[in-house]
Structures are given as C-alpha cells and as structure tokens.
Design an enzyme around this catalytic site. Structure first.
Site, PDB file in Angstrom:
ATOM      1  N   CYS A  54       0.880  -1.062  -0.024  1.00 54.49           N
ATOM      2  CA  CYS A  54      -0.027  -0.065  -0.014  1.00 54.49           C
ATOM      3  C   CYS A  54       0.841   1.277  -0.048  1.00 54.49           C
ATOM      4  O   CYS A  54       1.501   1.456   0.956  1.00 54.49           O
ATOM      5  CB  CYS A  54      -0.976  -0.078   1.164  1.00 54.49           C
ATOM      6  SG  CYS A  54      -1.709   1.704   1.506  1.00 54.49           S
ATOM      7  N   TRP A 101      -7.873  -7.217   4.469  1.00 55.97           N
ATOM      8  CA  TRP A 101      -6.280  -7.262   4.900  1.00 55.97           C
ATOM      9  C   TRP A 101      -6.314  -8.527   6.015  1.00 55.97           C
ATOM     10  O   TRP A 101      -7.178  -8.462   6.900  1.00 55.97           O
ATOM     11  CB  TRP A 101      -5.748  -6.090   5.427  1.00 55.97           C
ATOM     12  CG  TRP A 101      -5.824  -5.001   4.422  1.00 55.97           C
ATOM     13  CD1 TRP A 101      -6.230  -3.588   4.282  1.00 55.97           C
ATOM     14  CD2 TRP A 101      -4.787  -4.757   3.191  1.00 55.97           C
ATOM     15  NE1 TRP A 101      -5.513  -2.918   3.271  1.00 55.97           N
ATOM     16  CE2 TRP A 101      -4.805  -3.676   2.768  1.00 55.97           C
ATOM     17  CE3 TRP A 101      -3.733  -5.848   2.872  1.00 55.97           C
ATOM     18  CZ2 TRP A 101      -4.248  -3.281   1.484  1.00 55.97           C
ATOM     19  CZ3 TRP A 101      -2.982  -5.536   1.600  1.00 55.97           C
ATOM     20  CH2 TRP A 101      -3.062  -4.241   0.905  1.00 55.97           C
ATOM     21  N   ARG A 103     -14.758   1.508   6.100  1.00 55.12           N
ATOM     22  CA  ARG A 103     -13.625   1.054   5.308  1.00 55.12           C
ATOM     23  C   ARG A 103     -12.771   0.297   6.185  1.00 55.12           C
ATOM     24  O   ARG A 103     -12.270   1.396   7.028  1.00 55.12           O
ATOM     25  CB  ARG A 103     -13.173   1.553   4.152  1.00 55.12           C
ATOM     26  CG  ARG A 103     -14.212   1.878   2.935  1.00 55.12           C
ATOM     27  CD  ARG A 103     -14.161   0.346   2.171  1.00 55.12           C
ATOM     28  NE  ARG A 103     -15.346   0.802   1.127  1.00 55.12           N
ATOM     29  CZ  ARG A 103     -15.906  -0.246   0.407  1.00 55.12           C
ATOM     30  NH1 ARG A 103     -15.212  -1.518   0.482  1.00 55.12           N
ATOM     31  NH2 ARG A 103     -16.667  -0.325  -0.301  1.00 55.12           N
ATOM     32  N   VAL A 104     -11.950  -0.669   6.023  1.00 53.03           N
ATOM     33  CA  VAL A 104     -10.857  -1.200   6.683  1.00 53.03           C
ATOM     34  C   VAL A 104      -9.742  -1.076   5.765  1.00 53.03           C
ATOM     35  O   VAL A 104      -9.440  -1.946   5.029  1.00 53.03           O
ATOM     36  CB  VAL A 104     -10.979  -2.837   7.139  1.00 53.03           C
ATOM     37  CG1 VAL A 104      -9.991  -3.313   8.031  1.00 53.03           C
ATOM     38  CG2 VAL A 104     -12.343  -2.812   8.030  1.00 53.03           C
ATOM     39  N   THR A 105      -8.918  -0.069   6.035  1.00 56.73           N
ATOM     40  CA  THR A 105      -7.548   0.310   5.458  1.00 56.73           C
ATOM     41  C   THR A 105      -6.507   0.294   6.433  1.00 56.73           C
ATOM     42  O   THR A 105      -6.543   0.205   7.537  1.00 56.73           O
ATOM     43  CB  THR A 105      -7.865   1.730   4.945  1.00 56.73           C
ATOM     44  OG1 THR A 105      -8.051   2.725   5.890  1.00 56.73           O
ATOM     45  CG2 THR A 105      -9.250   1.645   4.140  1.00 56.73           C
ATOM     46  N   GLU A 134      -5.171   7.901   8.940  1.00 57.25           N
ATOM     47  CA  GLU A 134      -4.823   8.892   7.867  1.00 57.25           C
ATOM     48  C   GLU A 134      -3.464   9.064   7.433  1.00 57.25           C
ATOM     49  O   GLU A 134      -2.972   9.682   8.460  1.00 57.25           O
ATOM     50  CB  GLU A 134      -5.621  10.299   7.972  1.00 57.25           C
ATOM     51  CG  GLU A 134      -5.276  11.486   7.123  1.00 57.25           C
ATOM     52  CD  GLU A 134      -5.307  10.894   5.789  1.00 57.25           C
ATOM     53  OE1 GLU A 134      -4.470  10.970   4.866  1.00 57.25           O
ATOM     54  OE2 GLU A 134      -6.449  10.622   5.280  1.00 57.25           O
ATOM     55  N   SER A 135      -3.005   8.477   6.376  1.00 53.76           N
ATOM     56  CA  SER A 135      -1.476   8.467   6.335  1.00 53.76           C
ATOM     57  C   SER A 135      -0.897  10.017   6.227  1.00 53.76           C
ATOM     58  O   SER A 135       0.303  10.202   6.796  1.00 53.76           O
ATOM     59  CB  SER A 135      -1.119   7.671   5.086  1.00 53.76           C
ATOM     60  OG  SER A 135      -1.542   8.178   3.850  1.00 53.76           O
ATOM     61  N   TYR A 185      -5.543   4.996  -8.962  1.00 54.61           N
ATOM     62  CA  TYR A 185      -6.748   4.195  -8.610  1.00 54.61           C
ATOM     63  C   TYR A 185      -8.016   4.546  -9.524  1.00 54.61           C
ATOM     64  O   TYR A 185      -8.760   3.970  -9.585  1.00 54.61           O
ATOM     65  CB  TYR A 185      -6.704   4.348  -7.194  1.00 54.61           C
ATOM     66  CG  TYR A 185      -5.696   3.853  -6.190  1.00 54.61           C
ATOM     67  CD1 TYR A 185      -5.924   2.353  -6.113  1.00 54.61           C
ATOM     68  CD2 TYR A 185      -4.508   4.522  -5.960  1.00 54.61           C
ATOM     69  CE1 TYR A 185      -5.170   1.723  -5.249  1.00 54.61           C
ATOM     70  CE2 TYR A 185      -3.730   3.848  -5.092  1.00 54.61           C
ATOM     71  CZ  TYR A 185      -3.702   2.279  -4.760  1.00 54.61           C
ATOM     72  OH  TYR A 185      -2.753   1.735  -4.135  1.00 54.61           O
TER      73      TYR A 185
END
Length: 328
Positions: free
Chosen positions: A63, A96, A130-132, A148-149, A195
């Site tokens: 990712c 994941w 969502r599972v991120t 949140e990256s 994406y």
C-alpha cells in the site's frame, strides 16, 4: 476491500454504478494526533502523548499510503519507539489479513488477531467504515490514533523529536504554504489518480482520470529538470508522498491499472529522481516489490480475474542516479 457495518463484516467493493463508473475514495475515520505533550492536534481528541513503546503501526508493504508511514518512521529514527505489524499481501474476501504465512508478513505482533478488521473492532466494536491501512494504534488506551497517512507522517515528523533528538524537518514552516498545492495536485491526479484510472468501470471515467495523470507527470518532469527536489534544494514530505507512487508505477500501475501512455523510466528526470530517493539511507528496506506486485495482481479480481502475476519489468533502482547538486 470490504467494510464494517455496525461491527459486521461485508465483502463489498466500491459501488461505481452511483458515480458514473468513477472510483471515489472514502475519507479516513480516525483523525487523532500524537503530540509531544498530549495536547489535541488539528483534529480529534487529546491524550496521545509521544512516548516510547506506546504506539504501533499496522501496514501493508504493498500500500502506498502505508508506505509513507514506514518511510517517515525510518527517516525520523522511530524504529525503536514504534513497532510494526505487516499484513499479508493478498487482500481477498476477508480484507487485509494478518496471516504471517508469506515472506515479509509478520502477523499481528500485539494481539495475534487474524484480520485488520479485528484491530478496528477492538477499538470500536460497532464500527462502520472501510478497513484500511495504515493503522496507528495506541497500546496504552487500546485505541486507534489515526488511519490517515498524510497526518501520521506529520506526527512522525515532529512529535517524537524530544525523545529521538532527530530534528530533520520534512515539513518546514517556511515552505508549508508552497507545499500544500503541490501535494494537492499530486494526490488528486497521481497518488489517487492511478486508482481512479485503474478502478474506473466506464471509458468516460477512465479518460477523465488518465489525461490529468499524465499531465501531472509531464509537469513533474519539467519541474525536476530545473531543481533537484519538488520544493527546490531540500527534500520535503512532498517528495516522499510522490515517491511511493513512482516506485510502484512501472511495476503495477503502468500495466495493471492501464496507465500506459509512458513509463517512469521514459522520463529522464523523474527516473533519476526516483532512483535517488530509493537510494536514500534506509529507504530501500521499506520497499518490498514482491508484496507490491503480488498484492495488486492477486487481490484485484475485477481487474485480473485469473490472478496471474506478471513477470516484469526489471527495474534497476540502484543504478547511479546522476542527480548531484549541480546536475538537477
């Protein structure tokens, strides 16, 4: 990429029928901040003080968003302060997975949980969303700080400086105003643009994504012909946010996501710049091309229903980059 609804798992992909075939990314749900003294950050609640061995990252090597956090963990010398669990590269019907049965996957280093969704449910049993990854976990409060990256990397940039003594500032105050529009364009048209092109389900949606994507690559090539880094002669978060997309581009986005007007190796300045960043101390260890190629080709059944992982390309990221101080 499934989601939780009131704490129940649903194997449900993004519904592009409501958006004219366009992929629309959902916003991150957890937006707290680690700060040096635990005071509240720009969003969320306070109480997340920078401490050694308190926080843990759940990431995927595949990712690009999670990759950002691994890079900042390395650049800011946080390896001994913040642990990491790496998911399996295959993201299938259960989302994941924390199955350790793949080279480089670690399993859940804290609780032995089976799936990333279980981490979310441990924090919020009735969660919807969502599972991120990435997931930044607080071991003391058993809570998610953030998923949140873009905000996690800013926490890592400064919150722990008092503990590490690392004063390397990748978001310098005098450049912040100039960095924001660069980040915004790269995010919309390139980081997320690949994406939007790859997950488009109509020609119109694909065309709307692919044209600005390559306009931005052309713009970046020209910008890097005049200066060494995106903001001039010093490297900043803008460069590392771009890097995680560039390093995946030729291997997966070019073919798998139909971003095939050109490759990064076809842009002399971008290709040299990418090699320089890859060769930056500590960065190579954050790049796992096997996980990257395996994840994209094997996980996206709607794009690659037979799950065939392609053979190439061969990319020599360690070749001399030629971007010394006088050549950029």
């Amino acid at each position: 990429m499934g989601l939780l609804v009131d704490g129940e798992w649903r194997d449900q992909w993004y519904d592009t029928s409501k958006t004219g075939g366009a992929f629309k990314r959902t916003e991150a749900k957890f937006r707290n901040w680690i700060t040096a003294d635990g005071s509240p950050g720009p969003s969320g609640e306070g109480g997340f003080e920078a401490e050694a061995d308190r926080y843990h990252l759940y990431v995927s090597y595949a990712c690009p968003w999670a990759h950002r956090t691994l890079i900042f963990r390395t650049l800011k010398g946080l390896e001994d302060l913040i642990g990491v669990s790496v998911v399996h590269p295959d993201m299938l019907h259960d989302g994941w997975s924390l199955d350790p049965d793949y080279p480089g996957a670690t399993g859940d280093q804290l609780y032995g949980l089976a799936f990333a969704r279980d981490v979310y449910l441990k924090a919020e049993p009735t969660m919807s969303g969502r599972v991120t990854v990435p997931i930044l976990w607080d071991r003391k409060r058993e809570a998610i700080v953030s998923n949140e990256s873009s905000e996690i990397i800013r926490m890592f940039n400064s919150a722990f400086d008092g503990l590490t003594g690392n004063q390397n500032d990748l978001w310098p105050e005098h450049l912040r105003e100039a960095i924001e529009p660069v980040n915004a364009r790269i995010y919309d048209t390139l980081n997320n643009g690949v994406y939007k092109a790859g997950f488009a389900t109509t020609q119109t949606a694909y065309d709307a994504a692919i044209v600005p994507l390559f306009d931005t690559l052309d713009w970046l090539e020209d910008r890097l012909s005049q200066q060494r880094y995106l903001m001039g002669d010093i490297i900043t978060e803008a460069d590392w946010r771009l890097f995680t997309t560039l390093v995946r581009f030729d291997a997966v986005y070019h073919g798998h996501f139909k971003c095939n007007r050109a490759r990064i190796v076809d842009y002399p300045n971008l290709w040299g710049y990418l090699r320089e960043l890859y060769q930056w101390p500590g960065i190579k260890a954050t790049v796992n091309m096997d996980h990257i190629r395996r994840h994209y080709h094997y996980s996206h059944e709607s794009i690659n229903p037979h799950r065939i992982v392609s053979i190439g390309p061969n990319l020599d990221f360690e070749a001399p980059h030629g971007r010394d101080a006088t050549s950029a």
